[in-house]
Design an enzyme around this catalytic site. Structure first.
Site, PDB file in Angstrom:
ATOM      1  N   GLY A 195       0.803  -1.223   0.000  1.00 26.04           N
ATOM      2  CA  GLY A 195       0.000   0.000   0.000  1.00 26.04           C
ATOM      3  C   GLY A 195       0.830   1.264   0.000  1.00 26.04           C
ATOM      4  O   GLY A 195       0.348   2.324   0.390  1.00 26.04           O
ATOM      5  N   SER A 249       2.188   8.062   2.092  1.00 27.33           N
ATOM      6  CA  SER A 249       1.379   6.874   2.429  1.00 27.33           C
ATOM      7  C   SER A 249       1.656   6.414   3.852  1.00 27.33           C
ATOM      8  O   SER A 249       2.806   6.360   4.286  1.00 27.33           O
ATOM      9  CB  SER A 249       1.721   5.714   1.481  1.00 27.33           C
ATOM     10  OG  SER A 249       1.371   6.027   0.164  1.00 27.33           O
ATOM     11  N   GLN A 262       0.777  -1.157  -5.975  1.00 26.18           N
ATOM     12  CA  GLN A 262      -0.354  -1.528  -6.821  1.00 26.18           C
ATOM     13  C   GLN A 262       0.024  -1.866  -8.261  1.00 26.18           C
ATOM     14  O   GLN A 262      -0.540  -2.777  -8.841  1.00 26.18           O
ATOM     15  CB  GLN A 262      -1.387  -0.396  -6.814  1.00 26.18           C
ATOM     16  CG  GLN A 262      -2.704  -0.765  -7.468  1.00 26.18           C
ATOM     17  CD  GLN A 262      -3.730   0.347  -7.325  1.00 26.18           C
ATOM     18  OE1 GLN A 262      -3.511   1.316  -6.600  1.00 26.18           O
ATOM     19  NE2 GLN A 262      -4.839   0.231  -7.997  1.00 26.18           N
ATOM     20  N   ASP A 300      -1.622  -6.059  -7.697  1.00 28.68           N
ATOM     21  CA  ASP A 300      -2.983  -5.518  -7.656  1.00 28.68           C
ATOM     22  C   ASP A 300      -3.834  -6.529  -6.891  1.00 28.68           C
ATOM     23  O   ASP A 300      -4.082  -7.640  -7.380  1.00 28.68           O
ATOM     24  CB  ASP A 300      -3.508  -5.323  -9.089  1.00 28.68           C
ATOM     25  CG  ASP A 300      -4.874  -4.666  -9.090  1.00 28.68           C
ATOM     26  OD1 ASP A 300      -5.637  -4.842  -8.101  1.00 28.68           O
ATOM     27  OD2 ASP A 300      -5.201  -3.977 -10.066  1.00 28.68           O
ATOM     28  N   VAL A 301      -4.274  -6.146  -5.704  1.00 30.63           N
ATOM     29  CA  VAL A 301      -4.959  -7.107  -4.818  1.00 30.63           C
ATOM     30  C   VAL A 301      -6.361  -7.478  -5.299  1.00 30.63           C
ATOM     31  O   VAL A 301      -6.994  -8.347  -4.711  1.00 30.63           O
ATOM     32  CB  VAL A 301      -5.021  -6.596  -3.358  1.00 30.63           C
ATOM     33  CG1 VAL A 301      -3.637  -6.430  -2.777  1.00 30.63           C
ATOM     34  CG2 VAL A 301      -5.821  -5.296  -3.264  1.00 30.63           C
ATOM     35  N   ILE A 320      -4.379  -0.729   2.409  1.00 27.78           N
ATOM     36  CA  ILE A 320      -5.015  -0.627   1.088  1.00 27.78           C
ATOM     37  C   ILE A 320      -6.504  -0.365   1.241  1.00 27.78           C
ATOM     38  O   ILE A 320      -7.170  -1.054   2.017  1.00 27.78           O
ATOM     39  CB  ILE A 320      -4.791  -1.947   0.311  1.00 27.78           C
ATOM     40  CG1 ILE A 320      -3.298  -2.103  -0.041  1.00 27.78           C
ATOM     41  CG2 ILE A 320      -5.670  -2.028  -0.921  1.00 27.78           C
ATOM     42  CD1 ILE A 320      -2.945  -3.456  -0.631  1.00 27.78           C
ATOM     43  N   TYR A 346     -17.899   9.543   4.320  1.00 23.86           N
ATOM     44  CA  TYR A 346     -17.093   8.316   4.361  1.00 23.86           C
ATOM     45  C   TYR A 346     -17.895   7.138   3.784  1.00 23.86           C
ATOM     46  O   TYR A 346     -17.329   6.207   3.222  1.00 23.86           O
ATOM     47  CB  TYR A 346     -16.620   8.054   5.798  1.00 23.86           C
ATOM     48  CG  TYR A 346     -15.366   7.215   5.870  1.00 23.86           C
ATOM     49  CD1 TYR A 346     -14.183   7.625   5.246  1.00 23.86           C
ATOM     50  CD2 TYR A 346     -15.347   6.003   6.558  1.00 23.86           C
ATOM     51  CE1 TYR A 346     -13.040   6.854   5.314  1.00 23.86           C
ATOM     52  CE2 TYR A 346     -14.198   5.232   6.630  1.00 23.86           C
ATOM     53  CZ  TYR A 346     -13.047   5.655   6.006  1.00 23.86           C
ATOM     54  OH  TYR A 346     -11.916   4.882   6.081  1.00 23.86           O
ATOM     55  N   LYS A 387     -14.871  -0.557   6.328  1.00 24.32           N
ATOM     56  CA  LYS A 387     -13.992  -0.624   7.509  1.00 24.32           C
ATOM     57  C   LYS A 387     -14.633  -1.454   8.629  1.00 24.32           C
ATOM     58  O   LYS A 387     -13.915  -2.128   9.369  1.00 24.32           O
ATOM     59  CB  LYS A 387     -13.643   0.779   8.009  1.00 24.32           C
ATOM     60  CG  LYS A 387     -12.738   1.583   7.058  1.00 24.32           C
ATOM     61  CD  LYS A 387     -11.451   0.871   6.714  1.00 24.32           C
ATOM     62  CE  LYS A 387     -10.458   1.796   6.015  1.00 24.32           C
ATOM     63  NZ  LYS A 387      -9.312   1.061   5.438  1.00 24.32           N
ATOM     64  N   THR A 422      -3.264  12.094   2.960  1.00 21.75           N
ATOM     65  CA  THR A 422      -2.623  11.186   2.002  1.00 21.75           C
ATOM     66  C   THR A 422      -3.418  11.203   0.701  1.00 21.75           C
ATOM     67  O   THR A 422      -4.496  11.795   0.642  1.00 21.75           O
ATOM     68  CB  THR A 422      -2.632   9.739   2.536  1.00 21.75           C
ATOM     69  OG1 THR A 422      -3.999   9.344   2.701  1.00 21.75           O
ATOM     70  CG2 THR A 422      -1.901   9.600   3.854  1.00 21.75           C
ATOM     71  N   LEU A 423      -2.917  10.474  -0.290  1.00 24.75           N
ATOM     72  CA  LEU A 423      -3.599  10.385  -1.590  1.00 24.75           C
ATOM     73  C   LEU A 423      -5.027   9.854  -1.420  1.00 24.75           C
ATOM     74  O   LEU A 423      -5.989  10.440  -1.933  1.00 24.75           O
ATOM     75  CB  LEU A 423      -2.789   9.441  -2.493  1.00 24.75           C
ATOM     76  CG  LEU A 423      -3.136   9.374  -3.958  1.00 24.75           C
ATOM     77  CD1 LEU A 423      -2.920  10.725  -4.626  1.00 24.75           C
ATOM     78  CD2 LEU A 423      -2.258   8.311  -4.649  1.00 24.75           C
TER      79      LEU A 423
HETATM   80  N1  LIG Z   1      -5.133   8.830   5.614  1.00 25.39           N
HETATM   81  C1  LIG Z   1      -6.028   8.704   6.580  1.00 25.39           C
HETATM   82  O1  LIG Z   1      -6.564   9.684   7.114  1.00 25.39           O
HETATM   83  C2  LIG Z   1      -6.402   7.327   7.058  1.00 25.39           C
HETATM   84  C3  LIG Z   1      -7.002   7.190   8.336  1.00 25.39           C
HETATM   85  C4  LIG Z   1      -7.362   5.910   8.776  1.00 25.39           C
HETATM   86  C5  LIG Z   1      -7.119   4.808   7.943  1.00 25.39           C
HETATM   87  N2  LIG Z   1      -6.534   4.991   6.724  1.00 25.39           N
HETATM   88  C6  LIG Z   1      -6.300   3.801   5.903  1.00 25.39           C
HETATM   89  O2  LIG Z   1      -4.928   3.661   5.658  1.00 25.39           O
HETATM   90  C7  LIG Z   1      -4.757   2.851   4.498  1.00 25.39           C
HETATM   91  C8  LIG Z   1      -3.713   3.507   3.592  1.00 25.39           C
HETATM   92  O3  LIG Z   1      -4.223   4.703   3.047  1.00 25.39           O
HETATM   93  P1  LIG Z   1      -3.361   6.050   2.974  1.00 25.39           P
HETATM   94  O4  LIG Z   1      -4.134   7.076   3.675  1.00 25.39           O
HETATM   95  O5  LIG Z   1      -1.952   5.775   3.336  1.00 25.39           O
HETATM   96  O6  LIG Z   1      -3.471   6.436   1.421  1.00 25.39           O
HETATM   97  P2  LIG Z   1      -2.579   5.986   0.165  1.00 25.39           P
HETATM   98  O7  LIG Z   1      -3.342   6.439  -1.030  1.00 25.39           O
HETATM   99  O8  LIG Z   1      -1.191   6.438   0.305  1.00 25.39           O
HETATM  100  O9  LIG Z   1      -2.620   4.403   0.263  1.00 25.39           O
HETATM  101  C9  LIG Z   1      -3.680   3.631  -0.248  1.00 25.39           C
HETATM  102  C10 LIG Z   1      -3.033   2.505  -1.017  1.00 25.39           C
HETATM  103  O10 LIG Z   1      -3.997   1.565  -1.484  1.00 25.39           O
HETATM  104  C11 LIG Z   1      -3.455   1.062  -2.677  1.00 25.39           C
HETATM  105  N3  LIG Z   1      -4.445   0.341  -3.475  1.00 25.39           N
HETATM  106  C12 LIG Z   1      -5.681   0.765  -3.859  1.00 25.39           C
HETATM  107  N4  LIG Z   1      -6.233  -0.173  -4.659  1.00 25.39           N
HETATM  108  C13 LIG Z   1      -5.339  -1.200  -4.753  1.00 25.39           C
HETATM  109  C14 LIG Z   1      -5.317  -2.435  -5.464  1.00 25.39           C
HETATM  110  N5  LIG Z   1      -6.341  -2.816  -6.239  1.00 25.39           N
HETATM  111  N6  LIG Z   1      -4.222  -3.227  -5.348  1.00 25.39           N
HETATM  112  C15 LIG Z   1      -3.178  -2.846  -4.583  1.00 25.39           C
HETATM  113  N7  LIG Z   1      -3.128  -1.689  -3.899  1.00 25.39           N
HETATM  114  C16 LIG Z   1      -4.208  -0.880  -4.009  1.00 25.39           C
HETATM  115  C17 LIG Z   1      -2.936   2.299  -3.388  1.00 25.39           C
HETATM  116  O11 LIG Z   1      -2.026   1.957  -4.421  1.00 25.39           O
HETATM  117  C18 LIG Z   1      -2.255   3.010  -2.246  1.00 25.39           C
HETATM  118  O12 LIG Z   1      -0.915   2.617  -2.135  1.00 25.39           O
HETATM  119  C19 LIG Z   1      -6.136   2.696   3.878  1.00 25.39           C
HETATM  120  O13 LIG Z   1      -6.688   1.464   4.294  1.00 25.39           O
HETATM  121  C20 LIG Z   1      -6.910   3.834   4.520  1.00 25.39           C
HETATM  122  O14 LIG Z   1      -8.308   3.593   4.548  1.00 25.39           O
HETATM  123  C21 LIG Z   1      -6.165   6.213   6.275  1.00 25.39           C
END
Ligand SMILES: NC(=O)c1ccc[n+]([C@@H]2O[C@H](COP(=O)([O-])OP(=O)(O)OC[C@H]3O[C@@H](n4cnc5c(N)ncnc54)[C@H](O)[C@@H]3O)[C@@H](O)[C@H]2O)c1
Length: 260
Positions: free
Chosen positions: A17, A23, A44, A69-70, A97, A160, A167, A198-199
């Site tokens: 991820g 990230s 990914q 790609d999951v 992810i 959300y 989740k 983040t993205l």
């Molecule tokens: N940023 C926040 O505020 C926050 C808070 C709580 C939880 N999260 C969770 O943290 C996790 C990481 O998110 P982030 O905020 O670092 O954003 P991010 O965009 O950096 O990471 C999300 C990742 O998911 C990957 N992804 C999406 N579809 C995919 C696929 N089909 N195959 C493989 N990889 C895939 C993307 O390539 C990316 O690397 C997520 O589960 C998100 O819900 C984020």
């Protein structure tokens, strides 16, 4: 590296991820590396390869990165075949992810179509099961799986929407996987992170407002930092957390305890 920090020396972990340097998976990979682990990266696909090539040297000369790609069982199979041939075993795996089509994060959950729902749950939840199935034979005793979740699973957070449903399912999946893998000495936990820019987070309409609101309302009056999430993730995969499994551990500056 001081010996106090090298709590993961001799361990091998993979973080899936990483999209870029913001990230959550990247901050966790860095923390694991700083704690002495060998850290591999799963990303990914082609879209993120350039970012990964730039970041990877920071994890030291023994790091490797593989695309996965999951959403595809064939990709998962290929990924684990490659992983098994390159490293042979694992001590921990991070699933960081999530994905939902943009339109599902606008408006109301009520309007979510079947395809958007299935995509969100497939990529954000089933992927943990698909990864766990294939990682289990590689995980050494005492190993663990770790995922990232968010408070929108328990309470309504406007926008959300389907991700909140995903989740909630992810947190239940953590508990059932912890039950299934416990006899093998493998733990499964989730970190419920407060909002971080983040993205993926920028895909949620009104996210900047969410960040501001959470910082104002949290007992600690700020948002969680990336190094803090790395520290929690290091603890959870370390020997110090050997009795902790099936849990959702909040790292949100206390936001989730507030009632009004
Ligand atoms: N940023 C926040 O505020 C926050 C808070 C709580 C939880 N999260 C969770 O943290 C996790 C990481 O998110 P982030 O905020 O670092 O954003 P991010 O965009 O950096 O990471 C999300 C990742 O998911 C990957 N992804 C999406 N579809 C995919 C696929 N089909 N195959 C493989 N990889 C895939 C993307 O390539 C990316 O690397 C997520 O589960 C998100 O819900 C984020």
């Amino acid at each position: 590296m001081g010996c106090v920090q090298a709590v993961l020396a001799g361990k091998v972990g993979i973080a899936l991820g990483v999209a870029n340097h913001r990230s959550l998976a990247w901050s966790i990979a860095q923390a694991w590396h700083n704690a002495g682990a060998r850290v591999l990266i799963g990303y990914q696909g082609e879209r993120f390869k350039k970012n990964i090539d730039e970041l990877l040297p920071e994890l030291g000369p023994d790091s490797l990165a593989f695309p996965c790609d999951v959403a595809s069982d064939q990709e998962l199979d290929r990924f684990f075949t490659e992983l098994a041939s390159k490293v042979g075993y694992l001590d921990f795996l991070l699933h960081s992810i999530a994905y939902a089509p943009r339109e599902a994060l606008e408006g109301r959950l009520l309007d979510t179509g079947r395809a958007a729902f299935n995509t969100a749950l497939d990529v954000s939840v089933y992927s943990l099961i698909g990864l766990a199935q294939r990682a289990a034979p590689l995980l050494r005793k005492g190993g663990s799986l770790l995922t990232l979740t968010y408070y929108g699973s328990q309470k309504v957070v406007p926008h959300y929407n389907v991700m909140g449903v995903a989740k909630a399912a992810l947190e239940a999946t953590v508990r059932y996987l912890a039950f299934d893998l416990g006899p093998q000495g493998i733990r499964v936990n989730a970190i419920s992170a407060g909002p971080v820019n983040t993205l993926a987070a920028r895909g949620i309409p009104g996210f900047t407002e969410m960040l501001r609101y959470a910082a104002q309302r949290s007992p600690l009056q700020r948002n969680v930092s990336l190094p803090e999430l790395g520290a929690v993730a290091t603890f959870l995969v370390s020997e110090a957390a050997s009795a902790i499994t099936g849990q959702v551990v909040f790292a949100d500056c206390g936001y989730s305890i507030m009632g009004g």
